[in-house]
Design an enzyme around this catalytic site. Structure first.
Site, PDB file in Angstrom:
ATOM      1  N   CYS B  37       0.799  -1.254   0.107  1.00  0.00           N
ATOM      2  CA  CYS B  37       0.029   0.152  -0.087  1.00  0.00           C
ATOM      3  C   CYS B  37       1.008   1.078   0.204  1.00  0.00           C
ATOM      4  CB  CYS B  37      -0.941   0.055   1.204  1.00  0.00           C
ATOM      5  SG  CYS B  37      -1.907  -1.393   1.480  1.00  0.00           S
ATOM      6  N   CYS B 105      -2.707   9.260   5.628  1.00  0.00           N
ATOM      7  CA  CYS B 105      -1.580   9.112   6.434  1.00  0.00           C
ATOM      8  C   CYS B 105      -1.484   9.521   7.788  1.00  0.00           C
ATOM      9  CB  CYS B 105      -0.312  10.296   5.930  1.00  0.00           C
ATOM     10  SG  CYS B 105       0.133   9.934   4.196  1.00  0.00           S
TER      11      CYS B 105
END
Lengths: 404, 130
Positions: B37, B105
């Site tokens: 990912c 994030c």
């Protein structure tokens, strides 16, 4: 040496000053419409277009009449695919292409698929090559078009175009080639390569942005195309619209220069590319080459730096313009489909960096890039939990990752 | 993509980058994300009397992921476990001015905080029950 350094010449190239010089008079003094048949302004513009058409045709071994001007390679790809499908639809409903084509091809065939066409997407091998035997096997009596790129924009792999061209010819199927990255960098001969339609553009070869061409074969066979743009019947009726004379003049000049400098420039770029590769590989371990070691564009280097993510590399190389196949650099949050098609893991696709050398890069710049890449990768690996695990002897592929 | 000055600052001067020995009993380790990912974060905390006295991170990911985890270690230090558990990804987004495509994030950083705390608690609970 001046910073920042531009090493992203697959995206675009700066215009050669000689090209700009050739273009300048056509903005102000020689501004005529090339379609004005009844005064000297028009004749002057027409002559300039004719000269450019000859310069461009010479570079690809075509007849000047076979060059159709467009706004760029994306339009050329669209015109080739949609134009052929509309014109030859009654002959069949099948197109063959490959998984590593540019989006201008893939998105166009997807649209055609929605309109009822059937499409075969050929895989590529670990170096990115389309296998001509698979092209041959995919052809049916319904196949009207094969579209395979000459050289890949990410990994620089140069496909066996002449072999594919021979197959297409022997089976009576039209062959379109997206040669945007190939023209001007490697020798192109539409006759020897058996190409029926070919897309390319000026800004990839030190010419202006906003102009491209579609080569359309006139003999053996005579290729017909339904136009996408209707109007004044310019460009043999295939692409109406007033010709952008200054851009075309620049395109012609850019092709002429490529023709002159190609043998030595190709050698110089290959040497710089090998210097860059050797320099980086000497300093860093676990760096993988994407694409074939030699059968690639002279100016292309694509490397995956294991255990670091591409966008963070670009961020570290802030005074150097290169690009990455990392998801974070794309709008889709998916890593490069080209690198994944090579069978490389997604982790290494995220870690890929493309270096695109060009006419104005120097050896000094290459050495600077080697130094900065080394520092950046070392810094990021010191920060990488994956690098730490690898150094502890843990195989990252066997770890059970908690995914969202 | 243009980065905010704070993201660039954390990228250039990461706070608390490094590792603790995982097996020490006062250390809690959280590893989240997956290499395919494009993001893996490892966050570690050192706990004394229910308070986080030190924190370290290592991150494989883009600049925003590095900055999010660097910031997380800064914020965790000095907090009790219960306080640290309340750190929200939205606060990280705000502090670093992350654009919408980088919100994941901050989510990952929040997950890493929670995972490190859970790891520490699991360790100490087990020790207690023996």
């Amino acid at each position: 040496m001046k910073l920042p350094i531009y090493m992203d010449n697959h995206a675009t190239t700066p215009m050669d000053p000689r090209v700009l010089e050739a273009m300048m008079p056509y903005f102000t003094e020689k501004f005529g419409n090339a379609a004005s048949r009844n005064h000297s302004f028009g004749w002057e513009a027409e002559k300039a277009v004719d000269d450019a058409r000859r310069q461009i045709a010479t570079l690809i071994h075509a007849d000047p009449k076979e060059i159709i001007f467009t706004s760029g390679a994306t339009e050329s790809d669209n015109l080739a695919l949609k134009g052929v499908v509309e014109m030859y639809r009654e002959k069949g409903d099948h197109i063959i292409t490959s998984v590593t084509e540019h989006r201008a091809i893939l998105d166009t065939v997807k649209r055609l698929e929605k309109q009822g066409m059937k499409v075969t997407y050929l895989p590529v091998d670990k170096d990115g090559f389309v296998n001509p035997d698979e092209v041959s096997k995919a052809i049916t009596d319904k196949t009207i078009l094969i579209s395979i790129m000459m050289a890949n924009n990410e990994i620089g792999t140069v496909n066996p175009i002449a072999e594919i061209g021979r197959i297409a010819k022997s089976r009576g199927v039209l062959f379109h080639c997206d040669a945007t990255q190939g023209v001007g960098k490697i020798p192109v001969d539409v006759e020897a390569m058996g190409i029926d339609l070919m897309s390319f553009s000026a800004h990839k070869i030190y010419g202006p942005k906003g102009v491209g061409a579609l080569y359309v074969r006139r003999k053996n066979p005579r290729v017909r195309l339904a136009p996408m743009m209707d109007g004044g019947g310019h460009e043999r009726g295939m692409r109406s619209g007033t010709l952008p004379v200054p851009l075309i003049v620049g395109f012609g000049k850019a092709c002429e220069i490529c023709m002159q400098v190609m043998p030595e420039e190709s050698k110089r770029l290959t040497e710089m590319r090998e210097r860059l590769k050797a320099g980086i590989l000497k300093n860093l371990d676990e760096v993988y080459l994407n694409g074939h070691p030699t059968k690639r564009l002279p100016n292309n280097l694509n490397l995956s730096f294991a255990y670091v993510e591409g966008e963070s590399v670009l961020m570290g190389l802030k005074e150097i313009a290169v690009s990455s196949g990392s998801a974070c650099t794309s709008a889709t949050l998916e890593p490069s489909y080209v690198i994944r098609a090579l069978g490389v893991g997604s982790d290494l696709a995220h870690s890929s960096i493309r270096f695109g050398l060009g006419r104005f890069n120097t050896e000094e710049e290459v050495d600077y890039v080697i130094k900065r890449v080394t520092e950046t990768i070392q810094k990021l690996r010191a920060m990488s939990p994956l690098y730490e695990m690898a150094k502890e002897g843990i195989d990252i592929k066997t770890v059970q990752w908690a995914r969202d | 993509m243009a980065y905010s000055n704070k993201v660039i600052e954390h990228y250039n001067n990461p706070r608390n980058m490094g590792s603790f020995a995982k097996d020490e009993k006062e250390i809690g380790t959280g590893i989240v994300g997956a290499p395919e990912c494009g993001d893996v974060m490892k966050l570690q905390i050192k706990v004394e009397s229910g308070r986080i006295v030190d924190a370290k991170f290592k991150t494989f990911g883009c600049g925003s992921a590095i900055a999010s985890s660097s910031l997380a270690t800064e914020w965790m230090k000095g907090k009790t476990l219960d306080e640290a558990e309340k750190i929200k990804n939205t606060e990280i987004v705000q502090e670093l001015s992350l654009p919408p495509v980088k919100i994941h994030c901050s989510v990952l950083a929040e997950d890493a905080i929670k995972a490190a705390i859970a790891d520490y608690r699991k360790k100490t609970d087990n020790n207690g029950s023996i």
